[in-house]
Enzyme design. Sequence first.
Site, mmCIF file in Angstrom:
data_model
loop_
_atom_site.group_PDB
_atom_site.id
_atom_site.type_symbol
_atom_site.label_atom_id
_atom_site.label_comp_id
_atom_site.label_asym_id
_atom_site.label_seq_id
_atom_site.Cartn_x
_atom_site.Cartn_y
_atom_site.Cartn_z
ATOM 1 N N GLY A 107 50.461 45.663 35.774
ATOM 2 C CA GLY A 107 50.467 44.310 35.229
ATOM 3 C C GLY A 107 50.299 44.340 33.717
ATOM 4 O O GLY A 107 49.711 43.426 33.127
ATOM 5 N N SER A 114 36.385 40.412 38.261
ATOM 6 C CA SER A 114 36.364 38.998 37.869
ATOM 7 C C SER A 114 34.967 38.446 38.133
ATOM 8 O O SER A 114 34.180 39.048 38.882
ATOM 9 C CB SER A 114 37.428 38.269 38.690
ATOM 10 O OG SER A 114 36.973 37.074 39.226
ATOM 11 N N SER A 145 34.411 36.224 40.003
ATOM 12 C CA SER A 145 34.354 35.855 41.428
ATOM 13 C C SER A 145 33.678 36.929 42.271
ATOM 14 O O SER A 145 33.394 36.710 43.445
ATOM 15 C CB SER A 145 35.769 35.572 41.966
ATOM 16 O OG SER A 145 36.539 36.746 41.935
ATOM 17 N N TYR A 199 40.963 35.360 46.707
ATOM 18 C CA TYR A 199 40.852 36.035 45.407
ATOM 19 C C TYR A 199 39.472 36.713 45.295
ATOM 20 O O TYR A 199 39.357 37.874 44.885
ATOM 21 C CB TYR A 199 41.065 34.997 44.315
ATOM 22 C CG TYR A 199 41.072 35.503 42.894
ATOM 23 C CD1 TYR A 199 42.266 35.864 42.279
ATOM 24 C CD2 TYR A 199 39.895 35.562 42.150
ATOM 25 C CE1 TYR A 199 42.277 36.291 40.951
ATOM 26 C CE2 TYR A 199 39.907 35.990 40.832
ATOM 27 C CZ TYR A 199 41.092 36.355 40.236
ATOM 28 O OH TYR A 199 41.091 36.774 38.926
ATOM 29 N N LYS A 216 38.519 40.715 44.876
ATOM 30 C CA LYS A 216 37.728 41.257 43.761
ATOM 31 C C LYS A 216 36.415 41.869 44.263
ATOM 32 O O LYS A 216 35.964 42.898 43.749
ATOM 33 C CB LYS A 216 37.450 40.175 42.717
ATOM 34 C CG LYS A 216 38.705 39.626 42.026
ATOM 35 C CD LYS A 216 39.473 40.689 41.265
ATOM 36 C CE LYS A 216 40.608 40.083 40.436
ATOM 37 N NZ LYS A 216 41.440 41.125 39.791
ATOM 38 N N ILE A 235 39.580 34.016 30.764
ATOM 39 C CA ILE A 235 40.374 34.542 29.644
ATOM 40 C C ILE A 235 41.690 33.753 29.577
ATOM 41 O O ILE A 235 42.330 33.508 30.608
ATOM 42 C CB ILE A 235 40.702 36.045 29.851
ATOM 43 C CG1 ILE A 235 39.442 36.853 30.214
ATOM 44 C CG2 ILE A 235 41.400 36.604 28.611
ATOM 45 C CD1 ILE A 235 38.448 37.078 29.112
HETATM 46 P P1 NDP Z 1 49.010 37.167 34.005
HETATM 47 O O1 NDP Z 1 49.721 36.260 34.942
HETATM 48 O O2 NDP Z 1 49.140 36.969 32.546
HETATM 49 O O3 NDP Z 1 49.413 38.677 34.318
HETATM 50 C C1 NDP Z 1 49.556 39.156 35.630
HETATM 51 C C2 NDP Z 1 50.220 40.515 35.546
HETATM 52 O O4 NDP Z 1 50.281 41.093 36.864
HETATM 53 C C3 NDP Z 1 51.654 40.431 35.026
HETATM 54 O O5 NDP Z 1 51.889 41.546 34.178
HETATM 55 C C4 NDP Z 1 52.485 40.541 36.293
HETATM 56 O O6 NDP Z 1 53.765 41.101 35.987
HETATM 57 C C5 NDP Z 1 51.619 41.488 37.129
HETATM 58 N N1 NDP Z 1 51.873 41.406 38.557
HETATM 59 C C6 NDP Z 1 51.699 40.335 39.379
HETATM 60 N N2 NDP Z 1 52.078 40.638 40.626
HETATM 61 C C7 NDP Z 1 52.492 41.940 40.601
HETATM 62 C C8 NDP Z 1 53.002 42.836 41.563
HETATM 63 N N3 NDP Z 1 53.187 42.468 42.840
HETATM 64 N N4 NDP Z 1 53.333 44.096 41.187
HETATM 65 C C9 NDP Z 1 53.171 44.494 39.904
HETATM 66 N N5 NDP Z 1 52.685 43.696 38.943
HETATM 67 C C10 NDP Z 1 52.358 42.429 39.292
HETATM 68 O O7 NDP Z 1 47.492 37.083 34.482
HETATM 69 P P2 NDP Z 1 46.120 37.651 33.880
HETATM 70 O O8 NDP Z 1 46.387 38.573 32.771
HETATM 71 O O9 NDP Z 1 45.227 36.491 33.685
HETATM 72 O O10 NDP Z 1 45.562 38.462 35.134
HETATM 73 C C11 NDP Z 1 45.560 39.887 35.166
HETATM 74 C C12 NDP Z 1 44.386 40.357 35.996
HETATM 75 O O11 NDP Z 1 43.191 39.885 35.409
HETATM 76 C C13 NDP Z 1 44.384 39.865 37.438
HETATM 77 O O12 NDP Z 1 43.948 40.904 38.274
HETATM 78 C C14 NDP Z 1 43.360 38.748 37.404
HETATM 79 O O13 NDP Z 1 42.773 38.569 38.661
HETATM 80 C C15 NDP Z 1 42.381 39.299 36.413
HETATM 81 N N6 NDP Z 1 41.473 38.326 35.803
HETATM 82 C C16 NDP Z 1 41.955 37.306 35.019
HETATM 83 C C17 NDP Z 1 41.059 36.430 34.440
HETATM 84 C C18 NDP Z 1 41.510 35.326 33.558
HETATM 85 O O14 NDP Z 1 40.678 34.442 33.249
HETATM 86 N N7 NDP Z 1 42.749 35.304 33.104
HETATM 87 C C19 NDP Z 1 39.613 36.550 34.649
HETATM 88 C C20 NDP Z 1 39.225 37.658 35.464
HETATM 89 C C21 NDP Z 1 40.135 38.511 36.006
HETATM 90 P P3 NDP Z 1 55.109 40.728 36.837
HETATM 91 O O15 NDP Z 1 55.016 39.276 37.177
HETATM 92 O O16 NDP Z 1 56.220 41.090 35.911
HETATM 93 O O17 NDP Z 1 55.062 41.596 38.055
#
Ligand code: NDP
Length: 263
Positions: A19, A153, A155, A166, A170, A199
């Site tokens: 990701g 997270s 959570s 979710y 986590k 974030i």
């Molecule tokens: P974004 O939506 O900005 O990023 C999500 C990323 O995950 C993208 O790069 C997406 O790329 C990738 N992704 C999603 N599904 C898949 C898949 N099946 N295979 C490969 N890659 C995948 O979200 P965030 O940056 O906010 O979230 C990233 C992580 O941080 C998550 O695990 C989230 O739970 C965690 N998090 C976020 C918080 C927040 O407040 N934002 C707080 C705490 C934790 P693509 O779609 O191209 O596959």
Amino acid sequence: MTMPENMFDLTGKVALVTGGNSGLGFGFARGLARAGADVVIWGRRADRNATAAEALRAHGGRVLADSIDVTDDDAIEAGIARAVALFGRVDIVVANAGIAAQVPFVDMDRAAYRRLIDINLDGAVFTLRAAARHMMKRAAVGDAGGSLIICGSGSIFQGVPTLAHYGIAKGGLNALAKALAAELGPHGIRCNVIAPGFIETEMTFADPAVGEMIAASVAARAPLGRAGKPADLEGAVVYLASDMARYHTGDTLVIDGGKLFTN
Ligand code: NDP
């Protein structure tokens, strides 16, 4: 053990961030690239991977962007093999790929539950398994070491309405980190969790009005007075990846501006 002068220096190390084309994952990848690591990012969208890879290359290291869906076990194995073939090794893995899909618990059908668990929990588990197999093979020929980092997270610690699945993912990953710390430590492999607070990313701003509302509420309650940005997590990931964290495993670092542990 000889140590470099700057023990946060990741030159010569190869980091994989799932990701890594967006949000926190891109922030983790940028932090690792800025510290000198070669970086591999995985994500499903090839266009987003290409844009992120170009930005990461500006920091001077080698970058590989691979279109990999973490729900596909064969793709995961092939992705690790490709990274090792191209860059020679994988030292650091940040299991970060994830989604958030709000569903009231009483309406949660198995399909909605499974889809999130497949990506957020199982995707991380099988990415880490593939990486650990590679690290164990290296250890067996005298080249031990590795840092597995899980994106947790808040959570893990606090209930979030409509995000039971979710939180299950986590919480499971938080337990996994402790299991891997115990099982893989004797092979020189560490495993820790970074648990970010709110974030600002595409995930949290999918509906900008809701994103702004939550960000304002976090800013009002967090001692550091604002919501987080992906760049706020760069220091923690570089530390956990580096030799500075050589005696640190099985732990969960909360990076949330102080919100969880204060009133
Ligand atoms: P974004 O939506 O900005 O990023 C999500 C990323 O995950 C993208 O790069 C997406 O790329 C990738 N992704 C999603 N599904 C898949 C898949 N099946 N295979 C490969 N890659 C995948 O979200 P965030 O940056 O906010 O979230 C990233 C992580 O941080 C998550 O695990 C989230 O739970 C965690 N998090 C976020 C918080 C927040 O407040 N934002 C707080 C705490 C934790 P693509 O779609 O191209 O596959």
